[in-house]
Design an enzyme around this catalytic site. Structure first.
Site: not given
Length: 490
Positions: A51, A150, A180, A218, A237, A242, A337
């Protein structure tokens, strides 16, 4: 060993969200490495679209700054850098305004006949409007390709709506829904291990496999994604895209040929074979967790800036694939996480030998484990039982045959980042590693009942300490079946 470099045909790649985090961290460095390796033709152009108004020179400065931050200094030869920066142009466009779009089409038209690819590195609410603007200004030619990131919807209804808006402009054979994880070297090697070797495929079934574990752990928290993540959670998520993709590649039947639609046909069959998880089974087959503040580390609520939240930062599932190959062999999935380490792997745990001929003093004979490691240190290990070297009788111990790619392929073989491979697959027109519309919608068809059942359950998320393996209930999920999770370790 060196990798074979195959150049692609001339192209124009338009990156929407060209000043955003994904472009700066992944797309621009990945394209630079492919250019440095000689894969981009001299005519190729990269058009940044966002933008804000800026000149080409100002955008090239931003690109150079990004490369110096996210590319190793030894890769940044001055000649390669200058050649790469010369490919860039910038166009100011806004998905909510008609201004600037004719300028984009004029710039594209100046390139003549070549591949046109549009990479939407923006939020999903912009997918539909950008597609419509591209059609209105004439930039979306019949052979143009579009790449979308995604999240591909929030549930089945929104995924269908999103797919319909994209399909109104782009034919399905020109839509590239990127994940990915599918670009990782080890994920593709999973197909090679299964279908290019006679060793594993005869054993790849419920007769010989006790269970399969898929872990995506993670060690970081939300890293500034709190606003998005609290609306999504670990199931949406990570699992919906995935992890289900990894499950499909592990469980699928061999396609007749290694062609995009034949591969994706087999993946859809797996998704359709997943046993439903609903209110009747959700308590026995799923675990939700949320990390709490402990030992000076922030908790989930601190990271999202809320006093309360029911969103899960950890999920574990027991999944059954109801077909002849896998009947009776469960797949255990987990992601979270703030766990002990950053590690992603697929572990195929084979059954124990039916009878041990060795005395008890020799030690236990354990089942073999084939572990496909996605990150870190991509590679494959096969756990076996061997004799412990030395005199003194028969003593058994476990040992691993290790094929870490960086070691096995030689120091000259630098494994490309997933985005490097996937972006060039778009230019080549190869959809094998991208999700098809029915894949996305079938995955949501299986996920939606779990979300609905969670809303009805009196029990919510289970707390777990940061730096661990998740909530205790996740351990019990496997202990009830006489199994245990593999350690989360670097």
């Amino acid at each position: 060993m060196t990798m074979k470099i195959i150049p692609v045909q001339p192209f124009d790649l338009v990156i929407f969200g060209a000043t955003g985090d994904l472009a700066r961290r992944k797309l621009l460095p990945g394209l630079f490495r492919r250019d440095r390796a000689g894969q981009l033709p001299s005519e190729a152009r990269i058009l940044g679209a966002a933008r804000g108004r800026r000149e080409d020179a100002a955008y090239r400065e931003l690109v150079e700054t990004s490369l110096r931050e996210f590319v190793r200094p030894d890769e940044l030869e001055e000649s390669a850098l200058r050649r790469f920066l010369g490919r860039f142009h910038y166009v100011a466009v806004d998905a909510d305004s008609p201004e600037g779009w004719d300028g984009l089409e004029a710039l594209l038209a100046s390139g003549g006949e070549r591949v046109r690819a549009f990479y939407l590195a923006v939020g999903p609410r912009y997918f539909g409007p950008i597609c419509e603007r591209l059609a209105a200004c004439g930039a979306a030619t019949p052979d143009s390709r579009i790449v979308v990131e995604k999240p591909l919807g929030h549930d089945l209804a929104s995924a269908r709506d999103l797919n319909a808006r994209i399909a109104a402009v782009f034919d399905e054979h020109h839509v590239y829904r990127i994940d990915h994880y599918l670009g990782k070297e080890t994920v593709q090697n999973l197909m090679a291990l299964r279908f290019a070797n006679a060793l594993f495929e005869p054993l790849w079934n419920a007769r010989h496999v006790d269970h399969v574990q898929i872990t995506v752990a993670e060690n970081l928290g939300l890293e500034g994604r709190g606003g998005y993540y609290d609306q999504a959670g670990a199931l949406r998520d990570m699992v919906q895209n995935h992890i289900l993709q990894l499950l499909c590649l592990t469980a699928m039947e061999p396609p007749g040929r290694f062609e995009p639609d034949l591969v994706r046909d087999e993946k859809v069959k797996v998704l359709r074979a997943l046993a439903p998880i609903d209110m009747a089974s959700v308590a026995q087959t799923t675990v939700r967790g949320q990390y709490v503040a402990r030992n000076g580390m922030a908790g989930y609520l601190n990271d999202v800036g809320l006093r309360t939240s029911a969103t899960e930062s950890f999920v574990a599932l027991k999944v059954n694939v109801e077909n002849w190959r896998w009947s009776g062999t469960p797949f255990y999935l987990r992601t979270g996480k703030r766990l002990r380490a950053r590690v992603s792997e697929i572990a195929v745990v084979f059954k124990d030998a039916p009878h041990s001929i060795f005395p008890a003093s020799a030690g236990a004979v354990h089942g073999n484990v084939l572990a496909i490691r996605l990150q870190p240190d991509e590679g494959v290990t096969l756990r076996m039982t061997i004799k412990d070297p030395g005199p003194g009788g028969m003593r058994l111990r476990g040992a691993s045959l290790d094929m870490t790619f960086a070691d096995s392929l030689g120091v000259t073989a630098v494994i490309p980042d997933a985005y490097e491979r996937l972006v060039l697959d778009v230019i080549r027109g190869d959809q094998t590693l991208f999700m098809r519309r029915d894949e996305v919608e079938q995955a949501w068809s299986w996920i939606d009942p779990i979300l609905s059942a969670w809303e009805e359950m009196p029990e919510g998320t289970r707390p777990y300490d940061p730096g661990g393996s998740g909530p205790e209930d996740a351990l019990l999920l496997m202990h009830r079946d006489g199994r245990r999770w593999r350690d989360i370790a670097t």
